[in-house]
Scaffold this motif. Structure first.
Motif, PDB file in Angstrom:
ATOM      1  N   ILE A   1      -2.136  12.369  12.867  1.00  0.00           N
ATOM      2  CA  ILE A   1      -1.679  11.204  13.090  1.00  0.00           C
ATOM      3  C   ILE A   1      -2.875  10.402  13.166  1.00  0.00           C
ATOM      4  O   ILE A   1      -3.289   9.299  12.890  1.00  0.00           O
ATOM      5  CB  ILE A   1      -0.787  11.285  14.335  1.00  0.00           C
ATOM      6  CG1 ILE A   1       0.655  11.626  13.741  1.00  0.00           C
ATOM      7  CG2 ILE A   1      -0.914   9.962  14.856  1.00  0.00           C
ATOM      8  CD1 ILE A   1       1.421  11.885  15.114  1.00  0.00           C
ATOM      9  N   GLU A   2      -3.892  11.051  13.987  1.00  0.00           N
ATOM     10  CA  GLU A   2      -5.241  10.346  14.321  1.00  0.00           C
ATOM     11  C   GLU A   2      -5.835  10.036  12.871  1.00  0.00           C
ATOM     12  O   GLU A   2      -6.463   9.026  12.726  1.00  0.00           O
ATOM     13  CB  GLU A   2      -6.113  11.126  15.272  1.00  0.00           C
ATOM     14  CG  GLU A   2      -7.486  10.431  15.699  1.00  0.00           C
ATOM     15  CD  GLU A   2      -8.105  11.188  16.521  1.00  0.00           C
ATOM     16  OE1 GLU A   2      -9.535  11.024  16.497  1.00  0.00           O
ATOM     17  OE2 GLU A   2      -7.718  12.179  17.141  1.00  0.00           O
TER      18      GLU A   2
ATOM     19  N   GLN B   1       0.861  -1.211   0.121  1.00  0.00           N
ATOM     20  CA  GLN B   1      -0.204  -0.031  -0.190  1.00  0.00           C
ATOM     21  C   GLN B   1       0.836   1.404  -0.175  1.00  0.00           C
ATOM     22  O   GLN B   1       0.518   2.348  -0.897  1.00  0.00           O
ATOM     23  CB  GLN B   1      -0.906  -0.072   1.088  1.00  0.00           C
ATOM     24  CG  GLN B   1      -2.041  -1.149   1.226  1.00  0.00           C
ATOM     25  CD  GLN B   1      -2.672  -1.235   2.305  1.00  0.00           C
ATOM     26  OE1 GLN B   1      -2.913  -0.204   3.181  1.00  0.00           O
ATOM     27  NE2 GLN B   1      -3.642  -2.107   2.569  1.00  0.00           N
ATOM     28  N   ILE B   2       2.037   1.304   0.742  1.00  0.00           N
ATOM     29  CA  ILE B   2       2.693   2.349   0.792  1.00  0.00           C
ATOM     30  C   ILE B   2       3.555   2.452  -0.482  1.00  0.00           C
ATOM     31  O   ILE B   2       3.819   3.480  -1.173  1.00  0.00           O
ATOM     32  CB  ILE B   2       3.817   2.428   1.917  1.00  0.00           C
ATOM     33  CG1 ILE B   2       2.917   2.308   3.396  1.00  0.00           C
ATOM     34  CG2 ILE B   2       4.669   3.682   2.106  1.00  0.00           C
ATOM     35  CD1 ILE B   2       1.902   3.110   3.577  1.00  0.00           C
TER      36      ILE B   2
ATOM     37  N   LEU C   1      -2.040   9.370  -0.147  1.00  0.00           N
ATOM     38  CA  LEU C   1      -1.758   9.549   1.176  1.00  0.00           C
ATOM     39  C   LEU C   1      -0.593   9.986   1.707  1.00  0.00           C
ATOM     40  O   LEU C   1      -0.498  10.948   2.704  1.00  0.00           O
ATOM     41  CB  LEU C   1      -1.942   8.144   2.049  1.00  0.00           C
ATOM     42  CG  LEU C   1      -1.659   7.995   3.449  1.00  0.00           C
ATOM     43  CD1 LEU C   1      -2.591   8.967   4.308  1.00  0.00           C
ATOM     44  CD2 LEU C   1      -1.643   6.560   3.845  1.00  0.00           C
ATOM     45  N   ILE C   2       0.472   9.663   0.991  1.00  0.00           N
ATOM     46  CA  ILE C   2       1.816  10.279   1.361  1.00  0.00           C
ATOM     47  C   ILE C   2       1.960  11.766   1.152  1.00  0.00           C
ATOM     48  O   ILE C   2       2.486  12.587   2.356  1.00  0.00           O
ATOM     49  CB  ILE C   2       2.724   9.381   0.656  1.00  0.00           C
ATOM     50  CG1 ILE C   2       3.027   7.862   1.169  1.00  0.00           C
ATOM     51  CG2 ILE C   2       4.164  10.062   0.728  1.00  0.00           C
ATOM     52  CD1 ILE C   2       3.950   6.979   0.161  1.00  0.00           C
ATOM     53  N   PHE C   3       1.300  12.337   0.158  1.00  0.00           N
ATOM     54  CA  PHE C   3       1.329  13.448  -0.022  1.00  0.00           C
ATOM     55  C   PHE C   3       0.540  14.328   0.860  1.00  0.00           C
ATOM     56  O   PHE C   3       1.131  15.430   1.465  1.00  0.00           O
ATOM     57  CB  PHE C   3       1.059  13.996  -1.565  1.00  0.00           C
ATOM     58  CG  PHE C   3       0.914  15.448  -1.841  1.00  0.00           C
ATOM     59  CD1 PHE C   3       2.121  15.744  -2.293  1.00  0.00           C
ATOM     60  CD2 PHE C   3      -0.131  15.918  -2.036  1.00  0.00           C
ATOM     61  CE1 PHE C   3       2.230  17.103  -2.714  1.00  0.00           C
ATOM     62  CE2 PHE C   3      -0.137  17.335  -2.313  1.00  0.00           C
ATOM     63  CZ  PHE C   3       1.229  17.883  -2.584  1.00  0.00           C
TER      64      PHE C   3
ATOM     65  N   ILE D   1       0.264   4.162  11.516  1.00  0.00           N
ATOM     66  CA  ILE D   1       0.333   5.061  10.235  1.00  0.00           C
ATOM     67  C   ILE D   1       1.212   4.654   9.476  1.00  0.00           C
ATOM     68  O   ILE D   1       2.156   3.936   9.663  1.00  0.00           O
ATOM     69  CB  ILE D   1       0.537   6.626  11.035  1.00  0.00           C
ATOM     70  CG1 ILE D   1       0.130   7.391  10.097  1.00  0.00           C
ATOM     71  CG2 ILE D   1       2.012   6.556  11.344  1.00  0.00           C
ATOM     72  CD1 ILE D   1       0.416   9.122  10.554  1.00  0.00           C
ATOM     73  N   SER D   2       1.105   5.332   8.086  1.00  0.00           N
ATOM     74  CA  SER D   2       2.150   5.049   7.067  1.00  0.00           C
ATOM     75  C   SER D   2       3.417   5.364   7.604  1.00  0.00           C
ATOM     76  O   SER D   2       3.752   6.480   8.422  1.00  0.00           O
ATOM     77  CB  SER D   2       1.890   5.820   6.003  1.00  0.00           C
ATOM     78  OG  SER D   2       2.649   6.098   5.058  1.00  0.00           O
TER      79      SER D   2
END
Length: 852
Positions: free
Chosen positions: A544-545, A90-91, A513-515, A554-555
């Protein structure tokens, strides 16, 4: 769209000749790093490996020439594993579709890290690797081999040895090799194939003759068996020649006995790498292709099934080469055009573009590219788009404004600024052809040129113009424009505008998500630079939540959020809490293996170690981090040298600080990107007792920071001004200004680091509670001793005390300016550390050990 047929192992035939001597070799090699099955075409490489892995846990990827695009290769590597482990990668996938993809090595590192988490062994087969000729793809695979987790065993099937470090693996006994001489059929295997599989009923003498003439070459035996069905004994007597001659002769013999409809079908579909019925119908203009494919499969004639549903097939490689050689060039173009039309109708645009280019249909390729090029670029397939555009005449690209913009983006991403600008100019001269969104993308392209030239005013203006053109639902380009705008505003020192732009980015629903995490980290940093520490903490805790899963994880890119929290805790002199946050951030960063993020997390730990009374550990950490800074090519790294200078000065080593300062240029004017280095330089002047020069430099910094509302750095400047002021009254004035900036946001550590605690009694009356907190050893900044296996953090003690006073979670969130979910997380941590299960029990235990 990914072709699912590439992720399936070929289907085995029911009467396959089993080869236990070779499967035993494969079994013996499974604990090594790599198995290499290397032999010319027609030796049964794929069938052998397929027979073996069907009893194993495996992933399969059949490669083709399009996989020379590194990002596509990584997409398929990930998708292949997901056939076995649906949650895998996923990452990695998020990194592949990032608006600015990380370096390929970093994505490969993430792929390896995620592979290492698999608990069960996996065999990964890369079939037809000889079709890969891209050095970057070879580099990705070499990196995987160099860092291969124990759970993974790689198998490469290829016609020629790949340019990997095979000699080293061989020397380490980490390579299993199966080659041409191993793959040749033995006498027993030849007999089993000819008499059992092909049902020819040959004598031992006839079998020996065929084995001798084919030298156990599987494809030659198969073609010979097909040809012998017509004239068995005469054929064996006349059969002779080299591999190439054998193929030509046998194929000719076999084809001569096929009905015309089959010969036409084979010829017309030979341009295809993979066959399915509706595609074959489109090329032949006839129905019934499914029946023909199944007949060919059943007769063991020419085709290999690629799945278990009888949907996709491919021709034997040698047979396809023969058919294509016999297809006149003038007959190929209309076939490629039909294939392109079919692929386009099915949504396989990449394959459609390939066939239009094979047909030299540049107008068709131009049309397809113009409608889809942005999506390909968003998926990181820059090299593929570049190759397509190289195949289209340059004059056509320049005359098509939409493609000229895309060509400019491709050349920019490839680092060719001059040609990127040339295509941007071509697009601008025909801007009437562009939609508003396309004109905006052109403006954003020019923003990049302006940033590269450090013309931040022009970049700001062009980004604003682009945003005015873009509709609200155009997420990608709006994010890109705001990102560049924020970067330009930040470098101009316009921190309020920077915060505004970053807030807009975080409100846009973006698919990456990363961005999103990185942008929220940037927003928190900008807020802190503006002197808004509490809001910066709130942004990180909410992020974070929001981005954590049900288990609280979290990623790995969340490392930047934990590192920011560590920095903000350090600013409040919560040293133990800062260390926990940073160590958690480093653990995530090590999973991600991105140099810039690892550098940021490990660098932020240096002052925390020094503040913990561990000067040697802090110095070692600096020396470990410095090579990472020297390797960094994207992020600004002057802050690392600033940390080193500060550390040497704290330890009283002025010569070492001077030596380090001499290794890096220090801008002669206040500069946003180098502020921390300029502040370190000022401390160095003070350490050398050059107070006049220090005062002059601090005055210039103060004017710059006040103008741009960079209040966190202004706080430090005021403290340094208090140290070097010419008279006590001026010193007190600077100190009061510093307290006014620090007290509302809890910036306490700066007073310790800048060595002004002895000056505080003179300004006690201005904000006594804050000053007392700095001067009293048992101030609220620290927590009392805790007889717990894992002590509560400062924030957890704050939450616990509010629980004891009867506040609800919502009221605690309001008082501490954090999210309710963050309060719940703190409460759960408190319960776990105190070994209780309710608020009442928690308060009782806290009173028992003196926490409240």
């Amino acid at each position: 769209m990914l072709l699912e047929s590439k992720l399936n192992a070929p289907r085995l035939r029911p009467q396959l000749v089993t080869r236990p001597r070779l499967t035993a070799q494969l079994d013996n090699g499974v604990n090594r790093i790599l198995t290499l099955v290397s032999a010319p075409a027609g030796y049964g490489k794929s069938m052998l490996v397929c027979e073996w892995v069907l009893n194993q846990r495996f992933a399969w990827l059949s490669l083709d020439e399009s996989d020379n695009e590194p990002f596509q290769f990584l997409h398929y590597l990930t998708a292949a594993v997901q056939q076995v482990e649906p949650d895998f990668g996923q990452i990695t996938q998020q990194m592949l579709v990032s608006p600015q993809p990380p370096f390929l090595r970093n994505i490969a590192a993430q792929w390896v890290n995620e592979m290492a988490k698999l608990t069960r062994p996996l065999i990964f087969v890369l079939d037809d690797y000889h079709l890969i000729n891209n050095e970057e793809v070879h580099g990705i695979l070499q990196f995987i081999l160099d860092n291969q987790p124990r759970s993974l065993h790689l198998v490469i099937c290829t016609r020629e040895d790949p340019p990997l470090q095979l000699a080293r693996l061989r020397a380490l006994d980490q390579l299993t090799e199966i080659r041409q001489q191993d793959l040749r059929f033995t006498s027993e295997e030849t007999a089993a194939f000819l008499n059992h599989t092909m049902r020819l009923g040959l004598s031992a003498r006839e079998i020996d003759a065929l084995e001798s003439r084919t030298e156990g070459w599987v494809a030659g035996l198969q073609l010979a068996a097909l040809a012998m069905r017509q004239n068995l004994h005469t054929f064996i007597v006349d059969f002779t020649g080299s591999d190439r001659y054998i193929v030509d002769y046998l194929v000719t013999e076999v084809l001569a006995h096929q009905p015309q409809v089959i010969r036409d079908f084979l010829r017309d579909t030979s341009i295809l790498e993979r066959l399915t019925a509706s595609l074959c119908d489109a090329l032949t203009g006839q129905s019934g292709s499914q029946t023909i494919l199944e007949q060919l499969d059943t007769a063991n004639l020419f085709v290999m099934p690629l799945d278990h549903r009888r949907e996709w097939y491919r021709y034997h490689a040698l047979f396809r080469e023969f058919l294509q050689a016999s297809l006149p060039p003038e007959a190929r173009r209309p076939l490629h055009q039909k294939a392109a039309a079919w692929y386009e109708s099915q949504g396989y645009i990449k394959e459609a573009i390939h066939h239009t280019l094979q047909a030299s249909d540049f107008a068709g390729a131009e049309r397809l590219l113009a409608s889809s090029v942005t999506e390909f670029l968003l998926n990181g397939e820059i090299r593929t788009v570049d190759q397509w555009m190289q195949a289209i005449p340059a004059v056509q690209l320049r005359q098509n404004a939409r493609l000229a913009v895309s060509r400019g983006w491709v050349r920019l991403m490839q680092g060719d600024i001059e040609q990127a600008l040339e295509y941007a100019e071509a697009a601008r001269s025909r801007s009437e052809q562009l939609s508003e969104t396309e004109r905006a993308s052109l403006l954003i392209l020019y923003c990049n040129f302006a940033l590269g030239n450090q013309d931040y005013d022009a970049a700001t203006t062009q980004a604003m113009q682009a945003l005015a053109l873009l509709p609200e639902d155009e997420a990608h380009w709006r994010v890109f424009a705001l990102w560049i705008l924020a970067e330009a505003q930040e470098r101009l020192g316009n921190i309020v505008e920077t915060i505004h732009s970053l807030r807009q980015i975080t409100r846009i629903r973006h698919r990456n998500l990363i961005f999103s995490i990185v942008m929220e980290s940037f927003l928190a940093a900008a807020l802190n630079y503006h002197g808004k520490r509490l809001e910066a903490v709130h942004v990180c805790e909410q992020a974070i939540e929001h981005h954590s899963d049900a288990t609280g994880h979290i990623s790995p890119v969340g490392a930047v959020l934990y590192a920011r929290l560590g920095i903000f805790s350090y600013e409040a002199n919560r040293i133990a809490e800062a260390r926990r946050y940073l160590e958690q951030g480093i653990a995530y960063a090590q999973q991600l293996d991105l140099n810039s993020i690892l550098l940021f997390c490990r660098g932020a730990l240096i002052p925390v170690l020094a503040a913990s009374g561990e000067p040697e550990a802090a110095l070692k950490q600096f020396h470990d981090v410095l090579p990472l800074a020297e390797q960094e090519v994207v992020a600004e790294t002057s802050w690392v040298y600033a940390l080193g200078i500060n550390l040497y000065l704290q330890q009283g080593s002025v010569p070492a600080a001077l030596n380090l300062a001499a290794q890096i240029d220090i801008a002669p004017e206040p500069n946003y990107l180098n502020l921390e280095l300029q502040l370190a330089y000022t401390r160095l002047l003070i350490a050398q007792n050059q107070r006049d020069e220090a005062r002059h430099w601090l005055d210039r910094l103060a004017a710059f920071l006040s103008e741009h509302a960079l209040n966190r750095w202004l706080l430090t400047v005021r403290l340094l001004q208090a140290r070097v002021a010419e008279d006590p009254a001026a010193s007190r004035q600077f100190l009061v200004q510093a307290i006014q900036l620090a007290a509302p946001e809890g910036y306490t550590r700066a007073f310790i680091d800048e060595q002004v605690l002895d000056l505080l009694p003179g300004v006690h009356s201005h904000m006594p509670a804050f000053v007392n907190g700095l001067l009293e050893p048992d101030s609220p900044i620290s927590t009392p001793p805790q007889p717990l296996i894992e002590p509560l953090s400062v924030r957890e003690v704050e939450v616990l005390r509010l629980i004891a006073e009867g506040y609800t979670n919502g009221e605690i969130a309001d008082r501490l300016v954090i999210a309710v979910g963050t309060v719940k997380r703190h409460v759960n941590n408190i319960y776990a550390k105190l070994e209780v299960s309710s608020r009442t029990q928690a308060v009782a235990k806290a009173r028992q050990i003196g926490l409240v």
